[in-house]
Design a protein around this motif. Structure first.
Motif, PDB file in Angstrom:
ATOM      1  N   SER A 103       0.839  -1.196   0.000  1.00  0.00           N
ATOM      2  CA  SER A 103       0.000   0.000   0.000  1.00  0.00           C
ATOM      3  C   SER A 103       0.876   1.249   0.000  1.00  0.00           C
ATOM      4  O   SER A 103       2.073   1.185   0.286  1.00  0.00           O
ATOM      5  N   LYS A 104       0.257   2.372  -0.282  1.00  0.00           N
ATOM      6  CA  LYS A 104       0.991   3.640  -0.227  1.00  0.00           C
ATOM      7  C   LYS A 104       1.475   3.910   1.198  1.00  0.00           C
ATOM      8  O   LYS A 104       2.556   4.452   1.390  1.00  0.00           O
ATOM      9  N   LYS A 105       0.704   3.496   2.188  1.00  0.00           N
ATOM     10  CA  LYS A 105       1.099   3.677   3.583  1.00  0.00           C
ATOM     11  C   LYS A 105       2.391   2.903   3.874  1.00  0.00           C
ATOM     12  O   LYS A 105       3.303   3.417   4.528  1.00  0.00           O
ATOM     13  N   THR A 106       2.484   1.690   3.373  1.00  0.00           N
ATOM     14  CA  THR A 106       3.701   0.891   3.541  1.00  0.00           C
ATOM     15  C   THR A 106       4.858   1.526   2.792  1.00  0.00           C
ATOM     16  O   THR A 106       5.989   1.557   3.283  1.00  0.00           O
ATOM     17  N   MET A 107       4.590   2.050   1.600  1.00  0.00           N
ATOM     18  CA  MET A 107       5.631   2.747   0.839  1.00  0.00           C
ATOM     19  C   MET A 107       6.182   3.925   1.631  1.00  0.00           C
ATOM     20  O   MET A 107       7.395   4.164   1.624  1.00  0.00           O
ATOM     21  N   CYS A 108       5.312   4.637   2.309  1.00  0.00           N
ATOM     22  CA  CYS A 108       5.748   5.765   3.148  1.00  0.00           C
ATOM     23  C   CYS A 108       6.708   5.278   4.232  1.00  0.00           C
ATOM     24  O   CYS A 108       7.752   5.892   4.464  1.00  0.00           O
ATOM     25  N   LYS A 109       6.363   4.188   4.879  1.00  0.00           N
ATOM     26  CA  LYS A 109       7.212   3.646   5.944  1.00  0.00           C
ATOM     27  C   LYS A 109       8.541   3.142   5.407  1.00  0.00           C
ATOM     28  O   LYS A 109       9.593   3.369   6.006  1.00  0.00           O
ATOM     29  N   LEU A 110       8.510   2.446   4.271  1.00  0.00           N
ATOM     30  CA  LEU A 110       9.733   1.901   3.690  1.00  0.00           C
ATOM     31  C   LEU A 110      10.707   2.985   3.239  1.00  0.00           C
ATOM     32  O   LEU A 110      11.917   2.823   3.339  1.00  0.00           O
ATOM     33  N   THR A 111      10.162   4.068   2.723  1.00  0.00           N
ATOM     34  CA  THR A 111      11.011   5.120   2.164  1.00  0.00           C
ATOM     35  C   THR A 111      11.257   6.276   3.128  1.00  0.00           C
ATOM     36  O   THR A 111      12.069   7.143   2.842  1.00  0.00           O
TER      37      THR A 111
ATOM     38  N   VAL B 124      -1.597  -1.404 -10.093  1.00  0.00           N
ATOM     39  CA  VAL B 124      -2.637  -0.994  -9.154  1.00  0.00           C
ATOM     40  C   VAL B 124      -3.652  -2.117  -9.008  1.00  0.00           C
ATOM     41  O   VAL B 124      -4.122  -2.668 -10.000  1.00  0.00           O
ATOM     42  N   ILE B 125      -3.954  -2.457  -7.759  1.00  0.00           N
ATOM     43  CA  ILE B 125      -5.037  -3.410  -7.493  1.00  0.00           C
ATOM     44  C   ILE B 125      -6.323  -2.616  -7.335  1.00  0.00           C
ATOM     45  O   ILE B 125      -7.291  -2.834  -8.039  1.00  0.00           O
ATOM     46  N   GLU B 126      -6.282  -1.681  -6.381  1.00  0.00           N
ATOM     47  CA  GLU B 126      -7.450  -0.842  -6.124  1.00  0.00           C
ATOM     48  C   GLU B 126      -7.023   0.355  -5.295  1.00  0.00           C
ATOM     49  O   GLU B 126      -6.427   0.192  -4.224  1.00  0.00           O
ATOM     50  N   GLY B 127      -7.286   1.537  -5.777  1.00  0.00           N
ATOM     51  CA  GLY B 127      -6.999   2.759  -5.035  1.00  0.00           C
ATOM     52  C   GLY B 127      -5.542   2.915  -4.659  1.00  0.00           C
ATOM     53  O   GLY B 127      -4.707   3.225  -5.489  1.00  0.00           O
ATOM     54  N   THR B 128      -5.235   2.664  -3.390  1.00  0.00           N
ATOM     55  CA  THR B 128      -3.875   2.868  -2.882  1.00  0.00           C
ATOM     56  C   THR B 128      -3.131   1.558  -2.631  1.00  0.00           C
ATOM     57  O   THR B 128      -2.108   1.547  -1.968  1.00  0.00           O
ATOM     58  N   VAL B 129      -3.639   0.468  -3.186  1.00  0.00           N
ATOM     59  CA  VAL B 129      -3.029  -0.845  -2.992  1.00  0.00           C
ATOM     60  C   VAL B 129      -2.494  -1.350  -4.336  1.00  0.00           C
ATOM     61  O   VAL B 129      -3.181  -1.272  -5.357  1.00  0.00           O
ATOM     62  N   PHE B 130      -1.273  -1.867  -4.316  1.00  0.00           N
ATOM     63  CA  PHE B 130      -0.582  -2.280  -5.525  1.00  0.00           C
ATOM     64  C   PHE B 130      -0.006  -3.681  -5.364  1.00  0.00           C
ATOM     65  O   PHE B 130       0.173  -4.157  -4.253  1.00  0.00           O
ATOM     66  N   THR B 131       0.325  -4.309  -6.490  1.00  0.00           N
ATOM     67  CA  THR B 131       1.157  -5.503  -6.468  1.00  0.00           C
ATOM     68  C   THR B 131       2.512  -5.109  -7.045  1.00  0.00           C
ATOM     69  O   THR B 131       2.595  -4.371  -8.026  1.00  0.00           O
ATOM     70  N   LEU B 132       3.540  -5.589  -6.423  1.00  0.00           N
ATOM     71  CA  LEU B 132       4.900  -5.363  -6.885  1.00  0.00           C
ATOM     72  C   LEU B 132       5.535  -6.728  -7.056  1.00  0.00           C
ATOM     73  O   LEU B 132       5.555  -7.532  -6.132  1.00  0.00           O
ATOM     74  N   ARG B 133       6.020  -6.987  -8.268  1.00  0.00           N
ATOM     75  CA  ARG B 133       6.632  -8.289  -8.515  1.00  0.00           C
ATOM     76  C   ARG B 133       7.937  -8.127  -9.272  1.00  0.00           C
ATOM     77  O   ARG B 133       8.071  -7.271 -10.139  1.00  0.00           O
ATOM     78  N   ILE B 134       8.883  -8.971  -8.917  1.00  0.00           N
ATOM     79  CA  ILE B 134      10.163  -9.026  -9.603  1.00  0.00           C
ATOM     80  C   ILE B 134       9.933  -9.786 -10.900  1.00  0.00           C
ATOM     81  O   ILE B 134       9.340 -10.864 -10.893  1.00  0.00           O
ATOM     82  N   LEU B 135      10.396  -9.242 -12.006  1.00  0.00           N
ATOM     83  CA  LEU B 135      10.194  -9.875 -13.306  1.00  0.00           C
ATOM     84  C   LEU B 135      11.222 -10.972 -13.549  1.00  0.00           C
ATOM     85  O   LEU B 135      12.377 -10.852 -13.149  1.00  0.00           O
ATOM     86  N   GLU B 136      10.796 -12.027 -14.204  1.00  0.00           N
ATOM     87  CA  GLU B 136      11.650 -13.186 -14.446  1.00  0.00           C
ATOM     88  C   GLU B 136      12.914 -12.833 -15.210  1.00  0.00           C
ATOM     89  O   GLU B 136      13.983 -13.344 -14.908  1.00  0.00           O
TER      90      GLU B 136
END
Length: 90
Positions: free
Chosen positions: A37-45, A69-81
């Motif tokens: 989430s954007k909230k987690t991004m804030c904490k990480l950065t 984007v999944i919905e609103g402020t929630v995302f999926t982040l994945r490392i590409l193969e």
């Protein structure tokens, strides 16, 4: 696998900006595919929501990861193969 992991982080440290690198390392540490989430991004950065919003507009993982984007402020982040030599990270 260890060599791929070391190479992956070496390239990420050289190619990614600080914001992207922190998110990338978070994804690597959590299996290569995370919901964030954007909230987690804030904490990480260590920044506020305005900076996260600004960074998201110019986000560039240089083909090593993908943020959707999944919905609103929630995302999926994945490392590409292709970033890890065509092998599944997990």
């Amino acid at each position: 696998m260890i060599n791929n992991f070391q190479n992956l982080l070496d390239v990420a440290c050289k190619e990614l900006g600080n914001f992207e690198l922190r998110l990338f390392v978070y994804a690597v540490a959590n299996g290569g595919n995370v919901v964030i989430s954007k909230k987690t991004m804030c904490k990480l950065t260590g920044t506020g929501i305005n900076n996260v919003n600004k960074q998201l507009t110019k986000l560039d993982f240089k083909g090593m990861a993908e943020l959707d984007v999944i919905e609103g402020t929630v995302f999926t982040l994945r490392i590409l193969e292709q970033a890890i030599g065509g092998q599944d990270y997990e």
